[in-house]
Design an enzyme around this catalytic site. Structure first.
Site, mmCIF file in Angstrom:
data_model
loop_
_atom_site.group_PDB
_atom_site.id
_atom_site.type_symbol
_atom_site.label_atom_id
_atom_site.label_comp_id
_atom_site.label_asym_id
_atom_site.label_seq_id
_atom_site.Cartn_x
_atom_site.Cartn_y
_atom_site.Cartn_z
ATOM 1 C CG ASP A 62 -2.217 -0.914 1.056
ATOM 2 O OD1 ASP A 62 -2.191 -1.693 0.092
ATOM 3 O OD2 ASP A 62 -3.048 -0.797 1.916
ATOM 4 C CB CYS A 99 -3.089 -7.502 -1.416
ATOM 5 S SG CYS A 99 -3.393 -6.097 -0.304
ATOM 6 C CE LYS A 153 -1.006 -8.588 2.406
ATOM 7 N NZ LYS A 153 -1.689 -7.376 2.166
ATOM 8 C CG HIS A 155 -3.699 -11.478 0.902
ATOM 9 N ND1 HIS A 155 -4.020 -10.020 0.644
ATOM 10 C CD2 HIS A 155 -4.847 -11.998 0.987
ATOM 11 C CE1 HIS A 155 -5.158 -10.032 0.739
ATOM 12 N NE2 HIS A 155 -5.834 -11.002 1.089
ATOM 13 C CG HIS A 246 -2.516 -3.184 4.481
ATOM 14 N ND1 HIS A 246 -3.571 -3.296 5.363
ATOM 15 C CD2 HIS A 246 -2.891 -3.902 3.241
ATOM 16 C CE1 HIS A 246 -4.425 -3.861 4.777
ATOM 17 N NE2 HIS A 246 -4.279 -4.031 3.589
ATOM 18 C CG ASN A 305 -2.105 -2.337 -3.728
ATOM 19 O OD1 ASN A 305 -2.275 -3.298 -3.135
ATOM 20 N ND2 ASN A 305 -2.052 -0.978 -2.558
ATOM 21 C CE LYS A 322 -5.601 -2.118 -0.448
ATOM 22 N NZ LYS A 322 -5.410 -2.223 0.884
#
Length: 560
Positions: A62, A99, A153, A155, A246, A305, A322
């Site tokens: 982010d 993400c 991360k 995800h 984030h 992003n 975003k």
């Protein structure tokens, strides 16, 4: 000149005040690394470079387009500025607006429409993950002798054990499975009562590592341990996917020192988080030098992003945020830093997309790309290293057939070629086309963060004419998307709509299943983790098969 001198002096003071280690403080001379003296274990010259480069891919979370020093941010990022200045800045670089999509495209080299992940993100309670029939980047690198490690991360789904990072090509994994969580406690609530712990080492909850350490610092320590224990003569792939910046907006107290003057609390916290991230990347770079990797390494830095203004991020002067396909959602901070680059200290303005890392890195690693793998990425190493033209001429930003439809969209508005109710975006050469519901479309200038709370009075807003569902921009001439050209160039609109239609014919069905109540961490020892048991499915199928056999036998007896 005087002003420049003052700024330079301030930058040096800020480095000292931050507590950064200087690369020179290791006692290394120009062009000298720790490896040229002694590698791990004190062996002289243990870090002699091989033909396969060490690959370090750092993914921030982010980070807004403006939120780096060399893009004019008030947030100091001396490490990122230095690495980018000595490498190649990617100033026409695109990712996805959220993400999961960016991560899936990086690790497979494929657009979302070709993996079924074209809608939203993978939610914690969904029985969903990156489809298992997709070959991943670490799997390909392992084939040619790389040691593969992931820190940070994931995800990309975890409902089955086969979806876990260690089953998708990584030798080791240390990090979180979900999209966000507390930076200190590593707990995440998806909804009231649906809460659990989310810190893993390989395939198990990492309770032993839960010492209340801020995740950015904890992940950096793990990276340092991996580099210290690995032999730099053997190639390594390190995927470092930081949680920062984030939400939730959390940072250790010392990083707020330089940002007390920022009144907007979200922006202030965000600045502290980014300052900590910048220091972490400095420490990773120092470790690469200390343990003998640096001279034969390729460091790639990327955001996943655009920034979220309501959570402190800034994409100015780009439009949107975003979660949208405006430039502010998909145009990212990115650069490559490496002693192996031919054109160091340059800027690449050629078109580059996150899917391009897959073929580029496999080729650099001397790997093979199977002919049956239908990639959407291109090998862009010569574009970056030598300044050659990019082989890429278009980017499918996405086609999302189940996103909220634009009320006034229609086939007629799409000239009978495309239903403009569908959210989609595509870039072809200089042109960019958007259809459907484009999402948050404001420009959020720096002064919007001047007050204690979010203030949209400073935002620039455009009220489109009722019923509009198609936009066309010349991004090269108008990177801020201020002048819609769809009415002026209908033929260009038609060409891009046809290209969208062609892409759509190759799309696979969307994977976005409903919640599974078995995902509740309370049923899994208080931990977010795989809940789908293959054995249970087999037992059920075996029972059903047995029942069918019994029925058949009964029917035979009756027939007899």
């Amino acid at each position: 000149m005087l002003a420049l001198g003052v700024l330079a002096g301030l930058s040096v003071l800020s480095l000292l005040a931050y507590g950064y280690l200087s690369w020179d403080s290791l006692g290394l001379g120009p062009g000298e690394t720790e490896a040229t003296r002694s590698g791990p274990g004190g062996e002289l010259g243990a870090g002699a470079p091989g033909s396969q480069p060490h690959i370090i891919f750092i993914l921030a979370d982010d980070q807004g387009f403006r939120d780096v020093g060399y893009h004019g941010s008030e947030i100091r990022t001396p490490t990122l500025d230095k690495l980018a200045a000595e490498g190649v800045k990617l100033e026409n670089y695109y990712v996805q607006p959220m993400c999961t999509p960016s991560r899936s495209q990086f690790i497979t080299g494929k657009y979302q429409i070709h993996t079924g992940l074209q809608h939203s993100i993978i939610r914690p309670t969904q029985p969903n993950c990156l489809p298992l029939d997709n070959v991943t980047l670490p799997q390909k690198l392992k084939e040619v002798g790389y040691s593969t490690h992931m820190v940070g991360k994931w995800h990309l789904g975890f409902y089955r054990r086969e979806c876990m990072p260690t089953q998708r090509g990584f030798d080791t994994f240390f990090g979180s499975l979900l999209g966000s969580g507390d930076y200190y406690t590593h707990f995440k609530c998806d909804s009231p009562g649906i809460c659990g712990y989310d810190l893993y080492e390989n395939d198990n909850a990492a309770w032993d590592h839960d010492n209340g350490i801020y995740s950015t610092q904890m992940y950096t320590q793990k990276v340092q341990q991996i580099l210290a224990s690995h032999n730099p003569r053997k190639p390594i792939f390190l995927y470092i996917a930081y949680q920062a910046v984030h939400s939730p907006l959390q940072a250790p107290g010392k990083y707020f020192e330089h940002y007390r003057s920022i009144n907007n609390i979200n922006r202030r916290r965000y600045a502290a988080m980014l300052a900590c991230l910048d220091e972490a990347i400095n420490n990773v770079t120092l470790a690469l030098k200390k343990y003998g990797y640096y001279e034969n390494s390729i460091i790639i830095y990327s955001s996943d992003n655009g920034g979220q203004p309501m959570a402190g991020g800034s994409n100015w002067p780009l439009r949107g945020s975003k979660g949208t396909y405006w430039e502010g959602g998909i145009r990212a901070v990115g650069f490559v830093h490496s002693p192996l680059l031919k054109n160091k200290g340059s800027v690449c303005k050629e078109l580059v997309h996150i899917t391009d890392w897959f073929p580029t890195l496999i080729t650099l690693a001397e790997g093979q790309i199977d002919e049956d793998i239908q990639l959407d990425g291109y090998d862009i190493w010569e574009t970056i290293s030598e300044g050659r033209r990019s082989p890429r001429v278009d980017i499918l930003h996405n086609i999302d057939p189940i996103y909220t439809k634009a009320k006034n969209g229609s086939w007629a508005a799409g000239y009978g070629i495309w239903n403009t109710a569908i959210q989609s975006a595509i870039r072809v050469n200089h042109w960019k086309l958007l259809t459907g519901n484009p999402g948050y479309s404001d420009w959020v200038p720096p002064q919007a963060f001047s007050n204690a709370g979010p203030n949209r009075w400073h935002n620039e807003r455009v009220s489109w004419s009722a019923g509009k569902t198609v936009w066309l921009f010349n991004i090269t001439a108008d990177p801020y998307e201020r002048v819609d050209l769809s009415a002026r160039y209908p033929d260009v609109v038609k060409q891009l709509l046809r290209r969208l239609s062609q892409f759509n014919k190759t799309a696979v069905p969307v994977r976005y299943p409903p919640k599974d109540p078995r995902s509740n961490p309370k049923l899994n020892g208080g931990v977010w983790g795989p809940w789908f048991k293959e054995d249970e499915k087999k037992k059920k199928s075996d029972k059903s098969k047995g029942a069918n056999k019994q029925k058949k036998n009964k029917n035979k007896k009756k027939a007899n």
